[in-house]
Structure formats: structure tokens, C-alpha cells
Design an enzyme around this catalytic site. Structure first.
Site, PDB file in Angstrom:
ATOM      1  CD  GLU A  68     -36.361   3.959  55.117  1.00 32.72           C
ATOM      2  OE1 GLU A  68     -36.794   3.857  53.947  1.00 32.72           O
ATOM      3  OE2 GLU A  68     -37.037   4.355  56.072  1.00 32.72           O
ATOM      4  CD  GLU A  79     -38.687   8.271  53.661  1.00 32.85           C
ATOM      5  OE1 GLU A  79     -39.832   8.239  53.192  1.00 32.85           O
ATOM      6  OE2 GLU A  79     -37.721   7.636  53.147  1.00 32.85           O
TER       7      GLU A  79
HETATM    8  O1  AHR Z   1     -38.532   1.073  53.005  1.00 32.98           O
HETATM    9  C1  AHR Z   1     -39.758   1.388  52.420  1.00 32.98           C
HETATM   10  C2  AHR Z   1     -40.188   2.822  52.697  1.00 32.98           C
HETATM   11  O2  AHR Z   1     -39.334   3.715  52.031  1.00 32.98           O
HETATM   12  C3  AHR Z   1     -40.121   3.291  54.122  1.00 32.98           C
HETATM   13  O3  AHR Z   1     -41.251   2.940  54.841  1.00 32.98           O
HETATM   14  C4  AHR Z   1     -40.020   4.775  53.990  1.00 32.98           C
HETATM   15  O4  AHR Z   1     -39.327   5.365  55.062  1.00 32.98           O
HETATM   16  C5  AHR Z   1     -39.335   4.982  52.659  1.00 32.98           C
HETATM   17  O5  AHR Z   1     -40.019   5.894  51.867  1.00 32.98           O
END
Ligand code: AHR
Length: 504
Positions: free
Chosen positions: A291, A172
């Protein structure tokens, strides 16, 4: 009102990449400590890894687990997690305002992957660190002995290279919250130079460059275009993330969010194609949706720790969303979207796996149990493998903030030619009406129903807890049948279903 669907044996989207059923595990809250790792737990193995959690993970048949973060990775020193345990430093974790003991590092994690029957997908810190640390990490993990890093790995107990084949180039990096956040230009250049260097070590590595953290980012989708302009020919995947929330209590709007997900994927697919054309490249880049999940239930309770009001606790309860039945429907819709987008989404990872926004929960010293969302993920991972069918769907719909005419029935189909089965995952979003499903199976020959699983509940807010672990579980469906070439079933209001037929 009914759902009329047509499936044809020769009309498919793509072969679903098994890696879309991957998961994510971060050094965050209790994901690692008292999640997978709890020496002294009655089920712990010789490495201190919980056997009950290993069992639940094995059942999920997870292809890859992404590790060690997440936001955590952007200030992580991988060297802290190697060597004798008693000389590993405790560090402050700046992403989650906690302490990291480093009792678990890359060796322990990869050994755990072996026990689970999964493979590691490792993330590199491109936030606080750079190219040289990335290169050293990859050489440590995969390099031959007879070189500095390979010999150090051997000294730490592992002579043979680990052979990790998927690497995330940061996490990110578009997010202002990220340690070492960068502009698309800055990140694109760094990611490209890192990718080139890692490729000089091993051409065959699968490299994943950061796309947007979500499709509401101000920089989206220009971020993708600029980053890919820098990296297109050096990487294999661009990573996307999205979390789902029902903050207003409006179920119908919530359940239409996968239409936003669908557009997000399509837009990035178009951006990939634009850059490919600009570069006159023959190379392909795919999406790693590494994610995704529902995340909002725990937001309020996490504030104290995240705001730093609790000091620097080690492995506190953080992001411990307790999922309800409504989230089963959401997760079903998300997984269906990945199946339908299997031409471009080649990796996806549920975030996360244990305790932290996770399908599996544990109690320190106590049991591990399945959250509600474990089940749609379990069934998709076990039976959603094969070719994604290109279904024609005719079903009434409703207008929502995220799209017009969202069909009440969300459905995906998978043809497993080797296994001789077709599997359909269907969610009825209608709040009050059961919908008859008429599904024409064309070109498949004879078919018979071999399994029908249903999840429904009178209360959308019903949850599984430590004390009552079976409030929301699948049950065998009744009434699904094949007549001639038509599969028919009744889909109860607000329900998730899996119907499997044996072919031929
Ligand atoms: O999964 C929780 C968080 O969400 C992770 O650390 C990050 O990559 C995202 O913002």
C-alpha cells in the site's frame, strides 16, 4: 546549477521485479461498486463490470491486484461473497462504517482480473477470524475438485482451481484501528501457524506477513523483528505501507518524503538480515510494499461517514482524493525509490486503483477518467521494466525535515537489455530553476533518444476533474539529445520527465 549523472551498463542494482507495478482494490467507498462494477453502465460487460475502467486498467499493464482489503478484510467473511447473488447477505463493514452487499466476491473479482490481464493477490482475514477460515478460503480458491471446498467452487460455477499464488496473512495487524489488532508476539505466532498450514496445502504459495502500517508506528521496527523471528522460514515477504501527505502546504518538505521512504525500506531490509543471521537461515524474505500513495485531500470530507454520522451507506464517496500536479512529482519520486530499492522491494501496490485514493475515477452512469497521478504510474509500469541502473548522481540539494542535502533532481534508470533501451525517470524538485541534466552513458555503445515525456504545470494545485479531464497531462519533450555518450536535457522547475534511449 546542474545535475551530473553517470550510468554504466555493467553497474546495476537488481532486476526490477515486474510485481512492483501492482495495485490494490478494497471493498471501500466506490472502488468496487460504481468503480469496477456497475451493471447497467453503458460500457458494462455481461458480468456488470465497467468496460471503460477495464480499458484504463489494461493500459496500466498491472501485474497483480491486491484484494479485498485493507482494513475491510479484518472483519470480512469470504463465504458471504460466493454462491447465488440473491442469497448473499448484506453486512455492516466495521472498518469504514458502511454496508457491504457482497454482490462482488472472489469469483467476480478474479473474472475481472482476467478481463484486465492482471492476477489476483488475495488477503486473508486474520483479524476477526483465524487459521481454519484461512485454510478453507485457500482450499476453496485453489483446491482440487473431489474435496469439499473444490466441489463447492465447482457448484458455484468454476471447476478449475483459480491458482492464486500470492496471499497476504492479514492486513496492518500492528494498527490499533484494525479489527482484531494484535501484539507482534500474538500476530507472529498466528501468522506462522497459518503459513505452516497453507504450506502443508501447497508449498509454492507466496506468503506475505504484515510489517508496520507506517514508520511512525510506536512498535516499528521491533514489530518487524518479532514477527520475523516467528515467521522467517515460513513466509516470503514482509508487507510495508506508507501514505504521503502535504498538510502544511510546504512543497519542498513534501517532495523529500521519499527519503523517509528510502530509510524505512533500508531499516526493514536490515531487520530482515538481522533475523536471517539470528536464524542461520538460507531462506530469503523480501519486501512487499503493498500500500502506497498520496492520501490526505479527502480526509476532512470523510469524517462524517467514518464517525458514523451518516448511518451505514452502501458505496458512498469515501477517500476520493482529487490529485493535483504536485502529487505527480511525489508519485514519480516514490516509484523512483522502488526502482532504486529493487534488490529488496519485490512487490509494490499503488493504493488504490479506482475511485478510492486512485489514479482512475468514475462517475456513476458517466465516464471514467485519469487523475494526474495516473501518468507517472503508467509510464513507470510500461517502461520501468528491466535492470535498475546504479546511477552516480552529483546534484546540489536542500535540507528538509526528512533529510539533509536532498538532491534537487531525483532520478532512476532502467536498462531493458532485451528491448535494447534505457529509460530514465527524473523529477526536478527545484521550485524556480530549470536544471540542465548531463547523463553519461558508459558502456552502452550508440544511443539515440526515442521518447521524451514531460509533465509540468504553472499551478502545483492543478487537477483533472470530470468536467476538465486534461488539465494535467504529459506532453512530448523537446531538446533531449545524445552527443557522443552524453545524454543531455533541460529539466524545467517542478517537473517530471521520462527520457528513453535506444541502444546499440
Ligand atoms: O487504503 C486505505 C487503508 O489504508 C487500508 O484499508 C488500510 O490497510 C490502510 O490503513
Amino acid at each position: 546549477m546542474k545535475a551530473r549523472v553517470t550510468a554504466h551498463r555493467d553497474f546495476s542494482i537488481a532486476r526490477i521485479d515486474d510485481r512492483v507495478y501492482s495495485a490494490f482494490l478494497e471493498h471501500l467507498g466506490r472502488a468496487v461498486y460504481t468503480g469496477i462494477h456497475e451493471p447497467g453502465h453503458p460500457t458494462a460487460d455481461a458480468n456488470g463490470m465497467r468496460g471503460d475502467v477495464i480499458g484504463l486498467c489494461r493500459d496500466l499493464n498491472i501485474p497483480y491486484v491486491r484484494y479485498p482489503g485493507g482494513n475491510f478484510v479484518s472483519a470480512y467473511n469470504w463465504e458471504d461473497g460466493i454462491g447465488p447473488r440473491d442469497s448473499r447477505p448484506t453486512r455492516l463493514d466495521l472498518a469504514w462504517h458502511t454496508s457491504e452487499s457482497n454482490a462482488v466476491g472472489v469469483h467476480e473479482f478474479i473474472d475481472w482480473c482476467d478481463a484486465v490481464g492482471t492476477k489476483p493477490m488475495l488477503a486473508i482475514n486474520l483479524g476477526s477470524r483465524g487459521l481454519d477460515e484461512a485454510r478453507n478460503f485457500v482450499e476453496y480458491v485453489n483446491g482440487p475438485t473431489g474435496s469439499y471446498w473444490g466441489d463447492l467452487r465447482k457448484k458455484n460455477g468454476r471447476a478449475a482451481p483459480f491458482g492464486v499464488d500470492l496471499w497476504c496473512l492479514g492486513n496492518e495487524m500492528d494498527g490499533p484501528w484494525q479489527v482484531g489488532h494484535k501484539t507482534a508476539e500474538e500476530y507472529g505466532r498466528l501468522a506462522n501457524e497459518t503459513a505452516k498450514t497453507l504450506r502443508a496445502f501447497d508449498k509454492s504459495l507466496g506468503l506475505i506477513v504484515c510489517g508496520s502500517s507506517n514508520s511512525d508506528m510506536k512498535t516499528y521496527p521491533e514489530w518487524e523483528r518479532i514477527v520475523l523471528e516467528h515467521t522467517y522460514d515460513s513466509v516470503d515477504f514482509i508487507s510495508l505501507h506508507m501514505y504521503f501527505a502535504n498538510r502544511t502546504g510546504d512543497t519542498q518538505t513534501y517532495l523529500s518524503l521519499n527519503h523517509k521512504l528510502d530509510r524505512y525500506i533500508s531499516t526493514v531490509e536490515s531487520t530482515i538480515n538481522l533475523v536471517k543471521a539470528n536464524k542461520r537461515s538460507k531462506h530469503d524474505v523480501h519486501i512487499s510494499f503493498d500500500e502506497w500513495n498520496v492520501w490526505y485531500h479527502s480526509n476532512a470530507q470523510d469524517r462524517a461517514i467514518l464517525d458514523g454520522n451518516e448511518g451505514w451507506p452502501h458505496a458512498p464517496r469515501l477517500l476520493e482524493d482529487i490529485y493535483n500536479f504536485e502529487d505527480v512529482l511525489q508519485v514519480g519520486c516514490i516509484l523512483n525509490t522502488f526502482i532504486r530499492k529493487s534488490n529488496v522491494v519485490r512487490i509494490a501496490a499503488i493504493a488504490q486503483l479506482v475511485n478510492v485514493i486512485a489514479p482512475i475515477m468514475t462517475e456513476p452512469g458517466g465516464p471514467a477518467w485519469r487523475q494526474t497521478i495516473y501518468y507517472p504510474y503508467y509510464f513507470a509500469s510500461r517502461h520501468g521494466r528491466g535492470r535498475a541502473l546504479n546511477l552516480a548522481v552529483d546534484c546540489p540539494g536542500y535540507d528538509s525535515e526528512h533529510d539533509d542535502n536532498v538532491p534537487f533532481v531525483d532520478i532512476a534508470g532502467v536498462h531493458d537489455e532485451e528491448g535494447g533501451t534505457a529509460t530514465f525517470f527524473a523529477i526536478n524538485r527545484h521550485p524556480t530553476e530549470a536544471l540542465p541534466l548531463d547523463l553519461s552513458l558508459l558502456g552502452f555503445g550508440r544511443a539515440e533518444v526515442i521518447d521524451h515525456q514531460v509533465m509540468t504545470h504553472a499551478n502545483l494545485r492543478a487537477v483533472n476533474t470530470l468536467k476538465d479531464q486534461t488539465q494535467v497531462v504529459p506532453r512530448k519533450g523537446t531538446g533531449a539529445k545524445v552527443d557522443g555518450s552524453t545524454l543531455s536535457a533541460s529539466l524545467p522547475a517542478h517537473s517530471w520527465q521520462m527520457i528513453r534511449v535506444r541502444l546499440g
